[in-house]
Design an enzyme around this catalytic site. Structure first.
Site, PDB file in Angstrom:
ATOM      1  N   LYS A   1       6.863  -1.393  -1.846  1.00 57.45           N
ATOM      2  CA  LYS A   1       6.015  -2.458  -1.228  1.00 57.45           C
ATOM      3  C   LYS A   1       5.022  -1.592  -0.460  1.00 57.45           C
ATOM      4  CE  LYS A   1       6.655  -0.986   2.399  1.00 57.45           C
ATOM      5  NZ  LYS A   1       6.622   0.122   2.917  1.00 57.45           N
TER       6      LYS A   1
ATOM      7  N   HIS B   1       0.105   1.211  -7.342  1.00 60.45           N
ATOM      8  CA  HIS B   1       1.303   0.551  -7.614  1.00 60.45           C
ATOM      9  C   HIS B   1       0.775  -0.247  -8.788  1.00 60.45           C
ATOM     10  CE1 HIS B   1       3.272   0.762  -3.471  1.00 60.45           C
ATOM     11  NE2 HIS B   1       3.397   1.829  -4.094  1.00 60.45           N
TER      12      HIS B   1
ATOM     13  N   ASP C   1       1.307  -0.722   5.355  1.00 58.44           N
ATOM     14  CA  ASP C   1       2.440   0.393   5.449  1.00 58.44           C
ATOM     15  C   ASP C   1       3.716  -0.238   5.973  1.00 58.44           C
ATOM     16  OD1 ASP C   1       2.713   3.268   4.617  1.00 58.44           O
ATOM     17  OD2 ASP C   1       3.648   3.363   6.323  1.00 58.44           O
TER      18      ASP C   1
ATOM     19  N   TYR D   1       3.416  10.806 -15.757  1.00 56.70           N
ATOM     20  CA  TYR D   1       3.976   9.560 -15.814  1.00 56.70           C
ATOM     21  C   TYR D   1       4.069   8.934 -17.229  1.00 56.70           C
ATOM     22  CZ  TYR D   1       2.516   9.661 -11.035  1.00 56.70           C
ATOM     23  OH  TYR D   1       2.267  10.087  -9.704  1.00 56.70           O
TER      24      TYR D   1
END
Lengths: 331, 331
Positions: free
Chosen positions: B100, B82, B181, B61
């Site tokens: 999300k 996240h 989720d 990353y």
């Protein structure tokens, strides 16, 4: 030798909207004789008898209950009077079908059941949805394993009424509000399919100025982790549908679910619509069940048992406790 | 003079299912250049770049974030990463759209927002449903008063997955379970329409062996008595519909509501079905919103603001507290 099917003389206590609907239903109930109706006003009873084709009209409930020709009594009074009127009818040795909610709370319901058993009289909660052919078909499909093991049930029943138009709905001492008036339908539906009462209950309501729930919702969780998500309202028009979800599919009771003639079996993207039409307004089926029980000498219906009616009222008490909704009868 | 519309170089962090869907969406997002993708495995990044047409593949990353040609980064890692990945991207001065739920909890979300503001970088929660044309149409109709004052919102999002098939969903330390989720979809929907967070919350969940909610439901009540009845599941297939009820009618977002192309306006017995089709899978709209904000020099989207993302995560924290669902990050 089979029992010969008898014609039964029906007596109706009260002359409101629901009494009219039930009488319309009786027209489609084979074996039902529209015999007598009672109101606190003889004029109202006379008018109702004429309109719906009853032979006798009484100006008091006592007179109807004293009439030896009355075989079975339908209690159509407001919620807060159900227990009192039912008990009077049972003491007069009548078979009784009493409107939902059966009483204000579980304590009253237990007393009604005790007196029915003491007097050896047939008693049943008028939960007409239990006897609607499409709903019985849904129950049959579930019992055949068509959707696997049950996991979740949703159901709602809400309508929007003017606050002025029907005083009883906004009257706490008359057991007003959405839960008691229509919330009992999805709650009774969950009880029918799960065949048990929830282990955990959480509820929230909008309790209005008159201390009744103008809209409210209830979450149930059962021993095996199954759930129910239910809501009702007297100030909000809702879809009025029910869905029973299992591990391999789901069944939808189309709106209005409580008297539906359409059931869908849904598996993934595939939906099978099943039409199960009936004549009349659907109230005839509970009347026919009463007459079947009378013919067979049963003191309660195996479809809507008294123990289940008590258990459902107990669930309703817990829902009310969770949303801080109390009635004077609870004291 | 108008800004000239720029082409933006997109960088994708992670190569899972959602990264693939978003990349498919980018194909329909005018102005988007599929520039780079990063995985912890260069082989996976290479494969993903080839499949989805990205120019560059990075085996970490950090390398992607160090590439000065990357204009905007999409964070597609599992929930629990996240916050960390977003913060790293913001510190590298990238515009960021993060999947999300934005983070594990409100505390993490606040930190992400603080760092975005400190670095003057555009940041947005990837709540793609906010930008679906049919949902925006529903919002418009509600704001035009087509259903009167809002009273009740229902929504559900549930699917049935095998417990073996996707480990992260059943992993508490990965913020697994239905609420995080997919429950966030109906919760975010309620926030969008009510434009406030609930005053009261009650929730119940089936918390499984791995300490995540396999199915759960949440009741919200707002200051004015409005309510929301929402549920979600990873072990139960649910209808995945949403209904917004007002005093004069209701709007139904047809299944699957979160990317619906069909909206119904229902008034009494009258239902008006409105088709609002779109090309592609629907992920393009959030990408286009990011590029619109970049073109206009905005640091947040007025459609999905950072304050609202924080408020929604706070509501999620309250839902979890109500159903006793904690993550390691909460300590």
């Amino acid at each position: 030798m089979q029992h010969q099917k008898k014609r039964f003389n029906w007596g109706i206590i009260a002359t409101g909207v629901i009494a009219g609907k039930f009488s319309t239903g009786l027209h489609f109930a084979s074996g039902a004789n529209k015999y007598a109706v009672a109101s606190r006003s003889l004029a109202k009873a006379d008018e109702f008898a004429k309109e719906h084709g009853f032979s006798k009209a009484y100006g008091s409930y006592e007179e109807l209950l004293a009439d030896p020709n009355v075989d079975v009594v339908y209690i159509a009074t407001p919620h807060q009077l159900h227990a009192k009127n039912t008990i009077a009818a049972l003491k007069a040795k009548k078979a009784v079908i009493c409107e939902k909610p059966f009483a204000a709370n579980a304590a009253q319901t237990k007393e009604m059941v005790r007196i029915a058993r003491e007097n050896k009289c047939l008693l049943m909660e008028a939960m007409w949805t239990r006897f609607i052919p499409a709903i019985r078909k849904a129950k049959e499909m579930i019992e055949e394993g068509k959707i696997g093991d049950l996991r979740m049930i949703t159901g709602d029943f809400g309508y929007r009424t003017d606050m002025e138009s029907e005083g009883r709905l906004f009257d706490n001492s008359a057991c007003g509000g959405g839960l008691m008036d229509v919330g009992i339908y999805p709650i009774s539906l969950a009880s029918m399919f799960y065949k048990e009462q929830p282990e955990a209950i959480e509820a929230l309501g909008e309790i209005g100025e008159t201390s009744v729930d103008e809209q409210s919702a209830y979450l149930f969780r059962y021993k095996g982790g199954q759930m129910a998500v239910l809501y009702s309202a007297i100030r909000t028009e809702t879809p009025t549908e029910a869905v029973i979800m299992g591990t391999t599919g789901r069944i939808k009771l189309h709106a209005p679910f409580y008297k539906t003639q359409k059931v869908s079996l849904i598996k993934g993207c595939e939906e099978t619509l099943i039409d199960i039409p009936y004549e009349g307004n659907g109230y005839q089926f509970e009347a026919m069940e009463m007459m079947r029980c009378l013919n067979e000498g049963l003191l309660e219906s195996p479809v809507m048992t008294l123990d289940e009616s008590i258990a459902i009222m107990d669930t309703m008490d817990r829902v009310r406790a969770s949303m801080d909704l109390m009635f004077p009868m609870d004291k």
